[in-house]
Design a protein around this motif. Structure first.
Motif: not given
Lengths: 96, 481, 491
Positions: C421-448
């Protein structure tokens, strides 16, 4: 790095009344996470200062001015147990 | 038998008299109805955040500077984690490894010269709420439950930690007395022991005299007066001495002073309760003190007892008199006011430490409670100096002034105590006395000087004690000559 | 678009000002949507119908009087249930706060009320915001609107699901390790974590104080900007609040990416990322390049340790932050023979397994003899992460990566294995550690047919360039979640 946690002691420190079976389960889970977390020890950090705040700032002070307090009834209405104007707790075993 | 030397350090907690609490705007107000001086911050409600009271930081700096400490350019708050029901967040915001003030000293004198007591640190923290234990006389161990009032939670608290430089209970008493005077002089705390706005814990160990290594230390808590601190330390010295002499070990522990029994007893606590898990408080940012700020606070420091003592000696006061007046805020301010009102320093000081002190002791009151002020004291001493009052009449006037009957002038008039030294007024009375005591006058003329005293006494009796004996003596001698 | 519940914030804001519809009508439409979706989604813990109705009426009167309170006036807004609301139950999805009615509003909530927002209610979350799936709620999980058998992500899963399903027009969440961005990605919406200190934390029930940030979840990037403007800015009640002026985010929204340097973070792309997710991310990067951006690969070697450091720092702070829940002043109490037992019983009963686990982890990491090896070392690693980011921002104006290594996973799949479960945050955690801003934008759908989020990161206070790139990503992707939900397929 293998981690060995005295889970009963940690639970007492954290004021969590867990039974033996729960303690054992949490011990195992915490050890897995801590073994992963212990990887930080692999990174050389000699002379690196710790970061407590992501953005450096100092001297955030307020003026010594009295502001409005909460209404006592509103505060005590949330108390699990009260006696008149006080919060009531079971007996305290030790001095702080 | 081996002689042991006590090694004592004192931790003093002082509540500051800021208007608002350490981290929120609730008033610092002793005696308010329970749970009224509370807000989300000091009640530890979910989501609330602390903000440091800037004035409390200045007060802390003031204490540090007065105790000759270095003011850290960078200091931080930490969380001290332990559970206690009257501590709302179950952590105390306190300074830990980077306190505001470090490495100072306070000099004490117990009669054999000044002794410097090192000040390890002065740091800022917050007070807890108050628990009242219900059942069995309010004693904690026999209580059935406790009631909590959070008014005091978050009141700014300074912890002043001394080095283990104190060698006797008497020195400990002198240290806390001096410290209390400093704090009062700074005007940052009312330092009332009975209300708990000044409290202390002691650390004490014994070591064989002449050795350097420290013995096992014991912490003593729950001493709520300077006298009980001294008693507790003396008791602990005896207890540890007895243990060591019996070849037993002193156990490192926290002991509780019991005022009624005059003894200390070990407190029940589990070993992990000392694991406070300090870490830097992420809700607060560091305190940075630059030279400009430190100098601004330094410039505002009032004169401290030690400095006043030196100045009083320069004014010509005797050492013991200067010591008394410099160490007591009330005495100091009345003395300064009396001198400012024209009083002669030595005379005013002698009155303060002599008659005034004796009167206050008789009436079981304090200088502040009495109506004695600097102007009155200056007036009184000059009335004695210029012969308006006799020494004994002056004591009566002082009592009247203290009781609020008016200025010395008014009291002397209303009590009819003005000394008569005007020769025009005295001559007819002297002549009457001489006429009535012809035998004595003869002896005087024959050169028997001893009868002068007798004749003066007769004049004094005739004037109800108001005649100036010096003036009377002169008239008698001139008449007889 | 026939249903008002499907409007973007910008569209709703314009419609309200043009008197095309009222706030009361807008609220009704959103409530109708909630009535349709809630039984399956469980996005909300509390719907404050009366409070919302009053706020909508007030917003309409203000419009009539010609008063403009800002972009959220009259707009139905949902709040994650860790944001303190006066007199409105605030539980953090925990049993320990069941029935708790705070006596005050947090700063962000006050600003929303002052801005005329219509607060719909409180959304579900992982208990105390600890989790990545909204399954750790004492009141039951939230489901993903795209597939109710899947999680919405977390911990702001209720907020993300509500915005995606149209049962809120805008929602606020909190992001400690990705808790806004990851559910936004999994629900096909926009999620913005501002620079640490930009939005006051006063009134946000703390999880990890040095990492927590409030931010918006919206349907469009421009909506996120508007929603941030309302709550952002200095607050003297939060000592860590940024004291400077709030930058102008909006002006660059239409500027495109020509001339900007976009850094592709080696450590957050490729390895460990689901192929469909990586493909969508790569496609987006290629489009940015085609739109005039310079693509530069950048490496932040210390990010390899970010997750480890996070799982020391966050639990340590949480172990202290959650100590106040002790049964004395509010919330749950379980009996005990003495106060210590009462507290221990209350806490054992009141906290769920994930919260208990993190409190234990944090208590251990701070305890005598372990502090330096664990917490202290993690803080030093945090310094190295910040340095790596600073170096990376020398080479690039923004950094990009997937938001989450996977799309929404099935309910129950990871609950037994905390580490996965924790591994699903691997891409987002760095910005919290640095205090920097980050945004997620939807770009499409997967096969499912599950949404994929693209993350844009920027240096501290770099929101203007971040949303400029995010707006371009949005335009280039041409992804519109409403196509899915405008139909009656909504469960």
């Amino acid at each position: 790095m293998p981690v060995d946690i005295d889970i009963a002691k940690v639970a007492r420190l954290a004021r969590l009344a867990l039974d033996d079976e729960e303690l054992e389960r949490y011990r195992q889970q915490c050890e897995v996470v801590l073994e992963h977390a212990a990887r930080v020890q692999a990174l050389p950090t000699d002379g690196v200062p710790p970061t407590s705040h992501p953005l450096p700032r100092t001297n955030a002070f307020r003026d010594d001015v009295v502001t409005e307090c909460l209404d006592r009834e509103e505060v005590l209405s949330q108390a699990p147990e009260r006696d008149g104007d006080y919060f009531l707790v079971p007996r305290i075993l030790d001095e702080a | 038998m081996m002689a042991y030397e006590p090694v004592i350090g004192i931790e003093t907690h002082v509540e500051l008299t800021t208007a608002s609490k350490m981290f929120c705007g609730c008033p610092v107000d002793f005696g308010a109805p329970p749970n009224t001086n509370v807000c989300p911050v000091c009640l530890g409600l979910p989501g609330a955040l602390p903000v440091v009271n800037g004035t409390a930081v200045e007060y802390a700096m003031t204490i540090g500077l007065a105790l000759n400490c270095d003011i850290a350019a960078h200091s931080v708050f930490a969380r001290k984690n332990y559970f206690y029901p009257d501590m709302p967040k179950n952590y105390q915001i306190s300074q830990f490894d980077e306190p505001l003030c470090v490495d100072g000293h306070l000099d004490i004198d117990t009669g054999d010269g000044p002794v410097p007591v090192g000040i390890t640190r002065v740091h800022m923290e917050e007070d807890t709420g108050k628990s009242t234990h219900i059942g069995e006389g309010g004693r904690i161990h026999a209580a059935t439950h406790s009631l909590i009032d959070f008014n005091r939670a978050g009141v700014p608290l300074m912890e002043i930690v001394s080095e283990p430089d104190i060698r006797s209970a008497e020195q400990a008493r002198a240290f806390v007395t001096e410290l209390r005077e400093v704090v009062l002089r700074l005007g940052v705390s009312d330092a009332k022991l009975e209300e708990g706005s000044m409290r202390f814990d002691g650390n004490i160990s014994l070591r064989p005299e002449g050795t350097e290594a420290f013995g096992t230390k014991v912490e003593i808590k729950n001493m709520n007066s300077i006298r009980s601190l001294q008693r507790a330390l003396n008791h602990e010295i005896e207890r540890q001495t007895a243990l060591l002499e019996a070849g037993e070990a002193v156990v490192q522990e926290t002991r509780h002073w019991n005022e009624e029994t005059g003894t200390t007893s070990g407190m029940r606590s589990k070993e992990e309760s000392f694991d406070y898990r300090y870490f830097p408080e992420p809700d607060l940012v560091p305190v940075a003190v630059d030279d400009e700020w430190r100098e601004r606070v330094t410039a505002r420091l009032p004169e401290l007892p030690a400095q006043a003592y030196g100045r009083y000696l320069d004014m010509g006061l005797d050492g013991p008199v200067a010591a008394v007046i410099s160490r007591d805020v009330e005495y100091g301010s009345v003395f300064e006011a009396a001198v400012a009102a024209g009083g002669t320093p030595q005379m005013v000081a002698n009155w303060l430490t002599g008659e005034v002190t004796a009167l206050l002791r008789r009436t079981e009151s304090t200088l502040a409670e009495s109506a004695i002020n600097g102007t009155a004291l200056a007036e009184l001493s000059s009335m004695v100096a210029d012969g308006t009052l006799s020494a004994s009449a002056a004591k009566d006037v002082l009592a009247g002034v203290a009781a609020g009957e008016g200025t010395p002038d008014e009291v002397a008039a209303s009590r009819d105590l003005i000394q008569v030294s005007d020769s025009a007024a005295l001559e007819p009375i002297v002549d009457e006395v001489l006429a009535a005591n012809a035998e004595a006058v003869e002896k005087l003329r024959a050169g028997d000087g001893k009868v002068v005293g007798f004749l003066i006494g007769q004049v004094m009796r005739a004037t109800g004690g108001k005649a100036d004996p010096g003036a009377v003596s002169e008239i008698i001698r001139s008449r007889a000559g | 678009m026939s249903d008002l519940a499907d409007l973007t914030l910008a569209e709703a804001s314009r419609g309200l000002r043009a008197r095309e519809f009222t706030s009361v009508e807008l609220l009704e439409a959103v409530h109708r949507r909630a009535a349709m979706t809630e039984a399956n989604l469980h996005a909300y813990l509390t719907l404050d119908r009366d409070g919302a109705a009053r706020a909508a009426v007030a917003a309409d009167s203000a419009f009539k009087a010609g008063t403009d309170l800002g972009p959220l006036q009259g707009v139905p807004v949902a709040l994650k249930d860790n944001m303190v609301t006066r007199g409105l139950e605030t539980t953090c999805s925990s049993k320990i706060l069941s029935g708790y009615e705070p006596p005050y509003d947090g700063t962000a909530v006050s600003r929303l009320r002052d801005g005329g927002a219509v607060i719909m209610g409180k959304t579900n979350l992982d208990e105390f915001a600890m989790g990545s799936s909204t399954e750790n709620s004492a009141y039951g999980p939230t489901r993903n609107p795209w597939d109710p058998d899947r999680v919405p992500g977390g911990s702001s899963g209720g907020s993300a699901a509500a915005v995606a399903a149209g049962s809120a027009m805008v929602a606020y969440g909190s992001d400690t390790g990705g808790s806004i961005r990851q559910p936004a990605a999994m629900c096909g919406i926009v999620g913005l974590k501002p620079t640490y200190g930009l939005v006051s934390r006063y009134g946000l029930i703390a999880f990890a104080s040095s990492l927590d940030q409030i931010g918006p979840l919206t349907r469009r990037v421009e909506d996120a900007v508007a929603a941030l403007e309302v709550v952002g800015g200095h607050d003297p009640a939060d000592s860590t609040s940024y004291p400077g002026p709030v930058p102008d985010y909006r002006s660059g929204l239409e500027s495109g990416v020509s001339g900007l340097r976009v850094g592709v973070v080696t450590e957050l792309n490729g390895e460990g990322i689901e192929p469909a997710v990586q493909e969508a991310v790569d496609r987006t990067i290629a489009r940015l390049e085609a739109a005039g951006a310079t693509i530069v690969p950048v490496s932040l070697p210390s990010l390899e340790y970010a997750l480890s450091a996070y799982y020391l720092i966050a639990p340590a702070e949480c172990s202290a932050n959650l100590a106040r829940f002790d049964g004395v002043r509010y919330g749950l109490r379980r009996l005990g023979e003495n106060v210590e037992e009462m507290m221990s019983n209350t806490r054992a009963e009141g906290f769920g397994p994930e919260v208990t686990r993190r409190i234990l982890l944090g208590t251990y990491a701070l305890s005598a003899g372990y502090y330096d090896a664990f917490y202290g070392q993690a803080q030093r690693v945090r310094t190295l992460i910040i340095r790596d980011f600073q170096a990376a921002y020398e080479q690039a104006d923004v950094l990009v990566s997937p938001t989450s290594p996977t799309t929404a996973f099935p309910v129950g799949e990871r609950t037994a294995d905390p580490l996965s479960m924790y591994l699903s945050d691997v891409c987002t955690i760095p910005s919290n550690m640095s205090g920097d801003p980050a945004i997620s934008v939807p770009v499409g759908l997967d096969g499912a047919g599950l949404p994929i989020g693209f993350q844009v990161m920027a240096p501290a206070l770099g929101e203007p360039v971040m949303v400029r790139v995010a707006a371009e990503v949005e335009r280039l992707a041409g992804f519109d979640a409403r196509a899915r939900f405008a139909s009656s397929e909504v469960q």
